[in-house]
Design a protein around this motif. Structure first.
Motif, PDB file in Angstrom:
ATOM      1  N   ASP A 229       0.838  -1.214   0.000  1.00  0.00           N
ATOM      2  CA  ASP A 229       0.000   0.000   0.000  1.00  0.00           C
ATOM      3  C   ASP A 229       0.866   1.254   0.000  1.00  0.00           C
ATOM      4  OD1 ASP A 229      -2.211  -1.532  -0.028  1.00  0.00           O
ATOM      5  OD2 ASP A 229      -2.729  -1.266   2.100  1.00  0.00           O
ATOM      6  N   VAL A 230       1.923   1.204   0.798  1.00  0.00           N
ATOM      7  CA  VAL A 230       2.829   2.359   0.870  1.00  0.00           C
ATOM      8  C   VAL A 230       3.462   2.591  -0.502  1.00  0.00           C
ATOM      9  CG1 VAL A 230       5.029   3.170   1.825  1.00  0.00           C
ATOM     10  CG2 VAL A 230       3.325   2.130   3.315  1.00  0.00           C
ATOM     11  N   GLN A 231       3.833   1.491  -1.154  1.00  0.00           N
ATOM     12  CA  GLN A 231       4.463   1.599  -2.480  1.00  0.00           C
ATOM     13  C   GLN A 231       3.496   2.225  -3.494  1.00  0.00           C
ATOM     14  OE1 GLN A 231       5.884  -2.125  -3.926  1.00  0.00           O
ATOM     15  NE2 GLN A 231       7.969  -1.339  -4.152  1.00  0.00           N
ATOM     16  N   LYS A 232       2.210   1.812  -3.388  1.00  0.00           N
ATOM     17  CA  LYS A 232       1.191   2.315  -4.324  1.00  0.00           C
ATOM     18  C   LYS A 232       0.965   3.808  -4.117  1.00  0.00           C
ATOM     19  CE  LYS A 232      -1.805  -1.567  -4.988  1.00  0.00           C
ATOM     20  NZ  LYS A 232      -2.931  -2.161  -4.312  1.00  0.00           N
ATOM     21  N   THR A 233       0.784   4.205  -2.859  1.00  0.00           N
ATOM     22  CA  THR A 233       0.456   5.613  -2.591  1.00  0.00           C
ATOM     23  C   THR A 233       1.711   6.491  -2.631  1.00  0.00           C
ATOM     24  OG1 THR A 233       0.641   5.193  -0.237  1.00  0.00           O
ATOM     25  CG2 THR A 233      -1.575   5.086  -1.168  1.00  0.00           C
ATOM     26  N   GLY A 234       2.867   5.856  -2.459  1.00  0.00           N
ATOM     27  CA  GLY A 234       4.124   6.591  -2.615  1.00  0.00           C
ATOM     28  C   GLY A 234       4.608   7.344  -1.391  1.00  0.00           C
ATOM     29  N   HIS A 235       3.816   7.438  -0.354  1.00  0.00           N
ATOM     30  CA  HIS A 235       4.332   8.132   0.834  1.00  0.00           C
ATOM     31  C   HIS A 235       3.767   7.540   2.133  1.00  0.00           C
ATOM     32  CE1 HIS A 235       0.478  10.210   1.221  1.00  0.00           C
ATOM     33  NE2 HIS A 235       0.543  10.353  -0.092  1.00  0.00           N
ATOM     34  N   THR A 236       4.551   7.673   3.202  1.00  0.00           N
ATOM     35  CA  THR A 236       4.121   7.239   4.526  1.00  0.00           C
ATOM     36  C   THR A 236       4.861   8.056   5.579  1.00  0.00           C
ATOM     37  OG1 THR A 236       4.080   5.436   6.107  1.00  0.00           O
ATOM     38  CG2 THR A 236       5.874   5.398   4.523  1.00  0.00           C
ATOM     39  N   LYS A 237       4.176   8.267   6.689  1.00  0.00           N
ATOM     40  CA  LYS A 237       4.851   8.998   7.777  1.00  0.00           C
ATOM     41  C   LYS A 237       5.586   8.022   8.684  1.00  0.00           C
ATOM     42  CE  LYS A 237       1.803  12.967   8.092  1.00  0.00           C
ATOM     43  NZ  LYS A 237       0.365  13.052   8.266  1.00  0.00           N
ATOM     44  N   VAL A 238       5.326   6.720   8.444  1.00  0.00           N
ATOM     45  CA  VAL A 238       5.905   5.718   9.325  1.00  0.00           C
ATOM     46  C   VAL A 238       7.282   5.292   8.799  1.00  0.00           C
ATOM     47  CG1 VAL A 238       5.553   3.414  10.294  1.00  0.00           C
ATOM     48  CG2 VAL A 238       3.612   4.930   9.970  1.00  0.00           C
ATOM     49  N   GLY A 239       8.303   5.465   9.622  1.00  0.00           N
ATOM     50  CA  GLY A 239       9.654   5.099   9.204  1.00  0.00           C
ATOM     51  C   GLY A 239       9.906   3.614   9.409  1.00  0.00           C
ATOM     52  N   VAL A 240      11.027   3.129   8.845  1.00  0.00           N
ATOM     53  CA  VAL A 240      11.344   1.702   8.944  1.00  0.00           C
ATOM     54  C   VAL A 240      11.587   1.295  10.410  1.00  0.00           C
ATOM     55  CG1 VAL A 240      13.827   1.986   8.476  1.00  0.00           C
ATOM     56  CG2 VAL A 240      12.694  -0.151   7.866  1.00  0.00           C
ATOM     57  N   GLU A 241      12.076   2.229  11.235  1.00  0.00           N
ATOM     58  CA  GLU A 241      12.287   1.921  12.664  1.00  0.00           C
ATOM     59  C   GLU A 241      10.937   1.644  13.345  1.00  0.00           C
ATOM     60  OE1 GLU A 241      13.286   4.730  11.253  1.00  0.00           O
ATOM     61  OE2 GLU A 241      15.483   4.758  11.345  1.00  0.00           O
ATOM     62  N   ASP A 242       9.920   2.465  12.989  1.00  0.00           N
ATOM     63  CA  ASP A 242       8.580   2.273  13.567  1.00  0.00           C
ATOM     64  C   ASP A 242       7.973   0.947  13.096  1.00  0.00           C
ATOM     65  OD1 ASP A 242       8.685   4.719  14.848  1.00  0.00           O
ATOM     66  OD2 ASP A 242       7.801   5.795  13.159  1.00  0.00           O
ATOM     67  N   LEU A 243       8.177   0.658  11.816  1.00  0.00           N
ATOM     68  CA  LEU A 243       7.640  -0.601  11.288  1.00  0.00           C
ATOM     69  C   LEU A 243       8.287  -1.791  11.996  1.00  0.00           C
ATOM     70  CD1 LEU A 243       7.411  -0.026   7.435  1.00  0.00           C
ATOM     71  CD2 LEU A 243       5.544  -0.565   8.998  1.00  0.00           C
ATOM     72  N   ALA A 244       9.600  -1.723  12.158  1.00  0.00           N
ATOM     73  CA  ALA A 244      10.313  -2.816  12.839  1.00  0.00           C
ATOM     74  C   ALA A 244       9.793  -2.967  14.271  1.00  0.00           C
ATOM     75  CB  ALA A 244      11.815  -2.540  12.843  1.00  0.00           C
ATOM     76  N   ALA A 245       9.622  -1.842  14.974  1.00  0.00           N
ATOM     77  CA  ALA A 245       9.167  -1.892  16.375  1.00  0.00           C
ATOM     78  C   ALA A 245       7.739  -2.431  16.466  1.00  0.00           C
ATOM     79  CB  ALA A 245       9.259  -0.506  16.996  1.00  0.00           C
ATOM     80  N   SER A 246       6.865  -2.007  15.545  1.00  0.00           N
ATOM     81  CA  SER A 246       5.461  -2.443  15.588  1.00  0.00           C
ATOM     82  C   SER A 246       5.334  -3.923  15.246  1.00  0.00           C
ATOM     83  CB  SER A 246       4.625  -1.627  14.598  1.00  0.00           C
ATOM     84  OG  SER A 246       4.724  -0.263  14.896  1.00  0.00           O
ATOM     85  N   TYR A 247       6.081  -4.350  14.246  1.00  0.00           N
ATOM     86  CA  TYR A 247       6.058  -5.755  13.821  1.00  0.00           C
ATOM     87  C   TYR A 247       6.615  -6.639  14.947  1.00  0.00           C
ATOM     88  CZ  TYR A 247       6.987  -9.753  10.687  1.00  0.00           C
ATOM     89  OH  TYR A 247       7.013 -10.990  10.089  1.00  0.00           O
ATOM     90  N   GLN A 248       7.732  -6.226  15.516  1.00  0.00           N
ATOM     91  CA  GLN A 248       8.346  -6.972  16.627  1.00  0.00           C
ATOM     92  C   GLN A 248       7.378  -7.082  17.807  1.00  0.00           C
ATOM     93  OE1 GLN A 248      12.569  -6.431  18.304  1.00  0.00           O
ATOM     94  NE2 GLN A 248      11.374  -4.993  19.515  1.00  0.00           N
TER      95      GLN A 248
END
Ligand code: KG4
Ligand code: ZN
Length: 355
Positions: A229-248
């Motif tokens: 979804d992020v790739q499709k819309t082209g932007h996100t406020k969520v950084g890779v650090e946040d994604l890693a923390a949320s997924y973990q």
């Protein structure tokens, strides 16, 4: 841990770590050396079995000499040699088992084979000689996620397991999607320390179900869809650090909850987490806190005993030597967990029924 007179050599080659250790029969670690193959496999994004076997062959003899030198024990004075014979990569296991057989044959020292998961279990009482039984031990590694109800060292029953991916696999596959290097677990762990676990609400599969089954494939898919979804819309406020923390956080929540739920259901007050995922900083922090509020004691082995190592194989080998369960020269290696064999063996030894 049950004690034993003399020292035992442990050999572990089931995956991408060549490891050798010497353990005193009373659980003291005299040597615990290891060659990590990360540099061999990193450019492939995962373990290449053929390369793993070759590297085990290159390093095993030298590591064994180093371990014996550190321990200051000649081969002939060992009481036993313990080697992992499965589950794991067959080619890699064959290197370790044949090397151990040759050592045992040449020196006249007794040989025992160790199931890799029984090795991980033993790391709990190796780390804490005062570990209380009965206990519920969560094995969370790259290939397995199992809840073992342990009545004493060497006697256990699996009461929960994953129905799809293992916890370590969820870390590794999630890391790959996030563009992080192999091995993914430590990479997510490091990055997550700079992110917010609340940034994205990922699903916690089976969190409130009464059974003790784990499932991580849906979580993995939801990260995939999120990234698409992020790739499709082209932007996100969520950084890779946040994604890693949320997924973990999603993985950690499920592991903590199921372990503590299993402890309550089994009426045990002592738990441990073993295997590579037990090295995870957030899991260690959250489980310690949650267990404390529930009056349950927790053992988390030091990180060097969580990820694959040979001290845990030697510790599990001590129990087999005490029971005189020696290996024959035609002992086989096996790639997957052999439920039927394990259950039969446990039943023969301890009257444990079916899972
Ligand atoms: O027990 P182990 O060394 O080997 C197996 O028996 O599989 O576990 C390896 C797994 C890998 O999936 C790795 O990513 C994961 O343990 N792991 C971690 C951490 N360190 C290793 N997962 C999360 N956080 C960590 N710090
Ligand atoms: Zn392992």
């Amino acid at each position: 841990m049950q004690t034993f007179q003399g020292a035992i050599l442990g050999i572990e080659t089931s995956c991408d770590e060549t490891a050798v250790a010497v353990l005193e029969g009373n659980g003291g670690i005299l040597a615990n050396v290891l060659d990590s193959q990360i540099d061999v496999h990193v450019s492939y994004g995962g373990v290449v079995p053929e390369l793993a076997s070759r590297r085990h062959m290159e390093r095993l003899e030298h590591l064994t000499q180093e371990a014996l030198k550190q321990a200051q024990i000649p081969l002939s004075q060992l009481q036993g040699i313990a080697v992992t014979n499965g589950p794991g990569l067959v080619g890699a296991l064959i290197v370790g088992v044949n090397f151990a057989k040759a050592l045992a044959y040449a020196s006249g020292v007794s040989l025992v084979t160790v199931n890799h998961l029984e090795g991980h279990l033993a790391s709990a009482w190796l780390a804490d000689p005062g570990f209380t039984f009965p206990a519920l031990v969560l094995i969370a590694s790259g290939g397995h996620t199992h809840l073992a109800l342990v009545s004493e060292p060497g006697t256990y029953q699996f009461i929960g397991w994953t129905i799809d991916d293992a916890a370590g696999e969820a870390f590794d596959k999630g890391a790959k999607m996030l563009g992080l290097p192999y091995p993914g677990g430590p990479a997510i762990d490091r990055l997550a320390q700079k992110g917010s676990a609340r940034a994205v609400s990922f699903p916690r599969p089976n969190l409130h179900s009464q059974d003790l089954q784990f499932s991580f494939s849906g979580l993995k898919t939801s990260l995939l869809y999120y990234l698409r979804d992020v790739q499709k819309t082209g932007h996100t406020k969520v950084g890779v650090e946040d994604l890693a923390a949320s997924y973990q956080e999603a993985i950690v929540d499920v592991l903590c909850e199921k372990l503590l739920q299993g402890a309550r259901q089994s009426l045990v007050r002592s738990v441990a987490v073993v295997g590579g995922v037990a090295a995870n900083s957030r899991l260690r922090e959250k489980l310690t806190e949650r267990a404390r509020t529930q009056g349950i004691s927790v053992v988390l082995p030091p990180r060097s005993l969580c990820t694959d190592n040979a001290a845990m194989i030697a510790a599990a080998g001590v129990e087999k030597l005490r029971r005189k369960e020696f290996a024959s020269w035609d002992v086989e290696v096996f790639s997957t967990l052999q439920w039927k064999t394990l259950l039969k063996k446990r039943a023969d030894h301890a009257g444990v029924g079916t899972v």
